[in-house]
Design an enzyme around this catalytic site. Structure first.
Site, PDB file in Angstrom:
ATOM      1  N   ASP A  13      -3.861   0.226  -1.195  1.00  9.95           N
ATOM      2  CA  ASP A  13      -4.972   0.376  -2.145  1.00  9.95           C
ATOM      3  C   ASP A  13      -5.312  -0.917  -2.878  1.00  9.95           C
ATOM      4  OD1 ASP A  13      -5.070   3.091  -1.455  1.00  9.95           O
ATOM      5  OD2 ASP A  13      -3.518   3.558  -2.913  1.00  9.95           O
ATOM      6  N   LYS A  16      -8.725  -3.324   0.359  1.00 12.26           N
ATOM      7  CA  LYS A  16      -8.929  -3.928   1.680  1.00 12.26           C
ATOM      8  C   LYS A  16     -10.295  -3.540   2.236  1.00 12.26           C
ATOM      9  CE  LYS A  16      -5.229  -1.694   3.056  1.00 12.26           C
ATOM     10  NZ  LYS A  16      -4.714  -1.193   1.787  1.00 12.26           N
ATOM     11  N   GLY A  40      -6.967   5.338   2.823  1.00 11.75           N
ATOM     12  CA  GLY A  40      -8.173   5.744   2.103  1.00 11.75           C
ATOM     13  C   GLY A  40      -8.865   4.498   1.618  1.00 11.75           C
ATOM     14  N   HIS A  41     -10.011   4.189   2.222  1.00 17.72           N
ATOM     15  CA  HIS A  41     -10.734   2.968   1.866  1.00 17.72           C
ATOM     16  C   HIS A  41     -12.093   3.346   1.295  1.00 17.72           C
ATOM     17  CE1 HIS A  41      -7.619   1.186   4.205  1.00 17.72           C
ATOM     18  NE2 HIS A  41      -8.087   1.619   5.350  1.00 17.72           N
ATOM     19  N   THR A 129       1.633  11.311   2.117  1.00 15.94           N
ATOM     20  CA  THR A 129       0.276  11.829   1.944  1.00 15.94           C
ATOM     21  C   THR A 129       0.119  13.222   2.577  1.00 15.94           C
ATOM     22  OG1 THR A 129      -0.438  10.762   3.982  1.00 15.94           O
ATOM     23  CG2 THR A 129      -0.724   9.506   1.952  1.00 15.94           C
ATOM     24  N   GLN A 226      -2.616   0.758   4.808  1.00 16.99           N
ATOM     25  CA  GLN A 226      -1.454   0.683   3.901  1.00 16.99           C
ATOM     26  C   GLN A 226      -1.214  -0.763   3.447  1.00 16.99           C
ATOM     27  OE1 GLN A 226      -0.789   2.778   7.089  1.00 16.99           O
ATOM     28  NE2 GLN A 226      -1.925   4.143   5.763  1.00 16.99           N
ATOM     29  N   ASP A 338     -11.646  -7.242 -13.052  1.00 14.07           N
ATOM     30  CA  ASP A 338     -12.366  -6.660 -14.198  1.00 14.07           C
ATOM     31  C   ASP A 338     -11.530  -5.621 -14.939  1.00 14.07           C
ATOM     32  OD1 ASP A 338     -12.922  -5.438 -11.539  1.00 14.07           O
ATOM     33  OD2 ASP A 338     -13.703  -3.810 -12.775  1.00 14.07           O
TER      34      ASP A 338
HETATM   35  P1  GDP Z   1      -7.849   0.081   0.188  1.00 13.67           P
HETATM   36  O1  GDP Z   1      -7.055   1.275   0.576  1.00 13.67           O
HETATM   37  O2  GDP Z   1      -7.037  -1.161   0.143  1.00 13.67           O
HETATM   38  O3  GDP Z   1      -9.101  -0.090   1.009  1.00 13.67           O
HETATM   39  O4  GDP Z   1      -8.305   0.316  -1.311  1.00 13.67           O
HETATM   40  P2  GDP Z   1      -8.921   1.657  -1.937  1.00 13.67           P
HETATM   41  O5  GDP Z   1     -10.332   1.778  -1.507  1.00 13.67           O
HETATM   42  O6  GDP Z   1      -8.004   2.805  -1.722  1.00 13.67           O
HETATM   43  O7  GDP Z   1      -8.801   1.342  -3.477  1.00 13.67           O
HETATM   44  C1  GDP Z   1      -9.544   0.350  -4.110  1.00 13.67           C
HETATM   45  C2  GDP Z   1     -10.469   0.999  -5.152  1.00 13.67           C
HETATM   46  O8  GDP Z   1     -10.952   0.015  -6.032  1.00 13.67           O
HETATM   47  C3  GDP Z   1     -11.707   1.641  -4.540  1.00 13.67           C
HETATM   48  O9  GDP Z   1     -12.060   2.750  -5.300  1.00 13.67           O
HETATM   49  C4  GDP Z   1     -12.761   0.541  -4.665  1.00 13.67           C
HETATM   50  O10 GDP Z   1     -14.083   1.045  -4.732  1.00 13.67           O
HETATM   51  C5  GDP Z   1     -12.373  -0.071  -5.983  1.00 13.67           C
HETATM   52  N1  GDP Z   1     -12.645  -1.498  -6.118  1.00 13.67           N
HETATM   53  C6  GDP Z   1     -12.686  -2.463  -5.158  1.00 13.67           C
HETATM   54  N2  GDP Z   1     -12.845  -3.672  -5.712  1.00 13.67           N
HETATM   55  C7  GDP Z   1     -12.900  -3.477  -7.049  1.00 13.67           C
HETATM   56  C8  GDP Z   1     -13.023  -4.350  -8.175  1.00 13.67           C
HETATM   57  O11 GDP Z   1     -13.075  -5.562  -8.060  1.00 13.67           O
HETATM   58  N3  GDP Z   1     -13.051  -3.759  -9.406  1.00 13.67           N
HETATM   59  C9  GDP Z   1     -12.965  -2.423  -9.588  1.00 13.67           C
HETATM   60  N4  GDP Z   1     -13.015  -1.956 -10.827  1.00 13.67           N
HETATM   61  N5  GDP Z   1     -12.825  -1.573  -8.550  1.00 13.67           N
HETATM   62  C10 GDP Z   1     -12.791  -2.095  -7.311  1.00 13.67           C
HETATM   63  P1  IMO Z   2      -4.380   2.519   2.140  1.00 11.46           P
HETATM   64  O1  IMO Z   2      -4.741   2.115   3.536  1.00 11.46           O
HETATM   65  C1  IMO Z   2      -1.262   3.670  -0.659  1.00 11.46           C
HETATM   66  C2  IMO Z   2       2.166   5.861   0.938  1.00 11.46           C
HETATM   67  C3  IMO Z   2       2.341   7.306   0.518  1.00 11.46           C
HETATM   68  C4  IMO Z   2       3.857   7.405   0.540  1.00 11.46           C
HETATM   69  C5  IMO Z   2       4.222   6.544   1.744  1.00 11.46           C
HETATM   70  C6  IMO Z   2       4.441   7.346   3.030  1.00 11.46           C
HETATM   71  O2  IMO Z   2      -5.405   3.316   1.449  1.00 11.46           O
HETATM   72  O3  IMO Z   2      -3.902   1.341   1.357  1.00 11.46           O
HETATM   73  P2  IMO Z   2       2.770   8.566   4.704  1.00 11.46           P
HETATM   74  O4  IMO Z   2       1.810   9.690   4.481  1.00 11.46           O
HETATM   75  O5  IMO Z   2       2.142   7.323   5.215  1.00 11.46           O
HETATM   76  O6  IMO Z   2       3.957   8.985   5.522  1.00 11.46           O
HETATM   77  O7  IMO Z   2       3.368   8.245   3.244  1.00 11.46           O
HETATM   78  O8  IMO Z   2       3.145   5.647   1.941  1.00 11.46           O
HETATM   79  N1  IMO Z   2       0.858   5.537   1.534  1.00 11.46           N
HETATM   80  C7  IMO Z   2      -0.101   4.842   0.915  1.00 11.46           C
HETATM   81  N2  IMO Z   2      -0.157   4.358  -0.345  1.00 11.46           N
HETATM   82  N3  IMO Z   2      -2.274   3.416   0.183  1.00 11.46           N
HETATM   83  C8  IMO Z   2      -2.222   3.876   1.455  1.00 11.46           C
HETATM   84  O9  IMO Z   2      -3.146   3.547   2.375  1.00 11.46           O
HETATM   85  C9  IMO Z   2      -1.122   4.649   1.858  1.00 11.46           C
HETATM   86  N4  IMO Z   2      -0.773   5.262   3.010  1.00 11.46           N
HETATM   87  C10 IMO Z   2       0.447   5.789   2.811  1.00 11.46           C
HETATM   88  O10 IMO Z   2       1.826   7.534  -0.761  1.00 11.46           O
HETATM   89  O11 IMO Z   2       4.400   6.775  -0.595  1.00 11.46           O
HETATM   90 MG    MG Z   3      -6.572   3.144  -0.179  1.00 14.35          MG
END
Ligand code: GDP
Ligand code: IMO
Ligand code: MG
Length: 429
Positions: A13, A16, A40-41, A129, A226, A338
């Site tokens: 998270d 990416k 989850g992106h 998850t 991840q 931010d």
């Molecule tokens: P990923 O799994 O690495 O793709 O990241 P996620 O999408 O799960 O989590 C990142 C969250 O931060 C998402 O809800 C994005 O919309 C949000 N996000 C991305 N860049 C920024 C930022 O610079 N500032 C803020 N406040 N939110 C951001």
């Molecule tokens: P993105 O791509 C954050 C964590 C789960 C748990 C561990 C194992 O959005 O960054 P799993 O279901 O993979 O067997 O769970 O890994 N986990 C993540 N945490 N971002 C993710 O993906 C994750 N995918 C799995 O919360 O701790």
């Molecule tokens: Mg994510």
């Protein structure tokens, strides 16, 4: 040399998805090589928000060939759901999305097996998850129970396989929890045969497709799911996911040699977050009125997949040195800066205290990491709203100082700074 990899350097998270989206214009292929719908992106374009779990984020750009590589585990209901959501949102999905015939398939019994291990407050729970990821990879590696996407397309073979596997899974599940209704092999087969027809137009030998693409001079964007600290081999085992999240997973998970990758971008969130269990030295576990809760609220740190509140804490430069070295990154991007506006002071963990000694090494054992106390460097914060900054010079000097200090500690260039979820809220350096 024709590849870029975007990899998270923390526990996932790191945003990416936003970086992949920004880089889409420079590539012709977008490839997922690990994990499944546990990712989850979120991608934000003005008033449109897209959430992707199983599909590569690059599928949002129809000029890209989006590839679900052989290293991914595919849950067909989720595939169909995500494709439908995109089409309803006005995104064209057709030939531009392909799935490897070698990717393994997640079945309902995998979800049930995961529940057995994770439920009941078990002290052995990982806090997964719940998407069946671990049990499916387990069956892949053990071979006899594994079913691949290509197998779904052969109805007689699929029926034979399920008639062998399902009764055995039922026995196993029943031994642990007799109240679970056994799975009917015929029903599972009918259900998955129907999904197979939806998948069929997308199924390819993706290794060949990617190799041909490389030979034709196309540029590939590999999207790690991840984070590096969740890597099965190098992460905080056992509190990790079941795949190789590091760029090392690309070779096995797509068939493309990592020698073809010339740009590895490490994505860093300006603080740290973690979902699920496991050690987290810099965690801010300071109650409902504490700073941790404040960062969680402002950063909207709730899991995209499960909705769970993410644990949050200060930036950990010890962990980042470890992961940026393992991932062999050329540059880093600094996300969600931010969220830290309005704080008088900020802290970066630059070393740990372990059994009374100072160390800057990341421990190789999760229990040892849990025993580490962070040693912090204090920086002065900023109070300005930085979400409208579009150039480095727009940032307050203390925000610049924070980014520069991380860059110095990691000895890596910061190529993007993100100040909001929207595509436009990005500073390119
Ligand atoms: P990923 O799994 O690495 O793709 O990241 P996620 O999408 O799960 O989590 C990142 C969250 O931060 C998402 O809800 C994005 O919309 C949000 N996000 C991305 N860049 C920024 C930022 O610079 N500032 C803020 N406040 N939110 C951001
Ligand atoms: P993105 O791509 C954050 C964590 C789960 C748990 C561990 C194992 O959005 O960054 P799993 O279901 O993979 O067997 O769970 O890994 N986990 C993540 N945490 N971002 C993710 O993906 C994750 N995918 C799995 O919360 O701790
Ligand atoms: Mg994510």
């Amino acid at each position: 040399m024709a590849g870029t990899c975007v990899v998270g350097l923390q526990w996932g998270d790191e945003a990416k998805g936003k970086i992949v989206d920004l880089l889409s214009g420079e590539h012709q292929f977008a490839v997922r090589y690990n994990g499944g719908a546990n990712a989850g992106h979120t991608v934000v374009w003005g008033n449109r928000t897209f959430r992707l779990s199983l599909l590569p984020t690059g599928v949002l750009h129809p000029h890209l060939q989006a590839v679900i590589g052989n290293g991914v585990v595919v849950y067909p209901p989720r595939f169909v759901e995500e494709v439908n959501q995109l089409i309803e949102g006005g995104v064209r999905v057709g030939d531009n999305l392909v799935i490897s015939d070698h990717a393994h398939v997640i079945f309902p019994y995998h979800l049930e097996e995961e529940k057995l291990i994770e439920s009941g407050g078990s002290s052995n729970a990982i806090g997964t998850t719940g998407r069946g990821i671990g049990p499916c990879y387990q069956d892949k590696v053990s071979r006899v129970y594994g079913i691949r996407v290509g197998d779904l397309l052969k109805p007689d073979f699929l029926r034979e396989r399920l008639e062998f596997i399902v009764p055995r899974k039922n026995k196993l599940i029943h031994a642990f929890n007799p109240s679970v209704t056994p799975f009917d092999p015929q029903q599972v087969c009918d259900q998955y045969s129907a999904f197979a027809e939806k998948l069929r137009p997308h199924v390819r030998n993706t290794t060949k497709l990617l190799q041909d693409g490389l030979n034709a001079g196309k540029r590939m964007l590999f999207e790690a799911a991840q984070g590096s600290l969740l890597d099965i081999d190098h992460g905080t085992f056992p509190y990790v996911t079941s795949s190789s999240t590091l760029p090392s997973g690309i070779w096995a998970g797509s068939g493309i040699s990592t020698r073809k990758i010339d740009r590895i971008i490490g994505v860093i969130k300006a603080y740290t977050s973690r979902v699920g269990r496991g050690p987290f030295p810099t965690e801010l576990d300071d109650g409902p009125d504490g700073l941790g809760e404040r960062i969680r609220k402002i950063g909207r740190e709730y899991g995209t997949v499960t909705g769970r509140p993410r644990r949050v804490g200060w930036l950990d430069a010890v962990a980042l040195r470890y992961t940026s070295t393992l991932a062999d990154v050329n540059e880093v991007t600094f996300m969600l800066l931010d969220v830290l506006s309005g704080l008088d002071e900020l802290f970066i963990c630059t070393a740990y205290e372990y059994r009374g000694e100072r160390t800057s090494d990341f421990p190789s054992d999760a229990d040892d990491l849990a025993a580490c106390k962070p040693i912090y460097e204090r920086l002065v914060g900023w109070h300005e709203d930085i979400s409208t900054a579009r150039a480095w010079a727009d940032l307050p000097s203390n925000a610049q100082r924070y980014v520069e200090r991380v860059s110095e500690l990691l000895q890596l260039r910061v190529s993007y700074v993100s100040v909001g979820p929207d595509r436009a809220q990005t500073i390119i350096r």
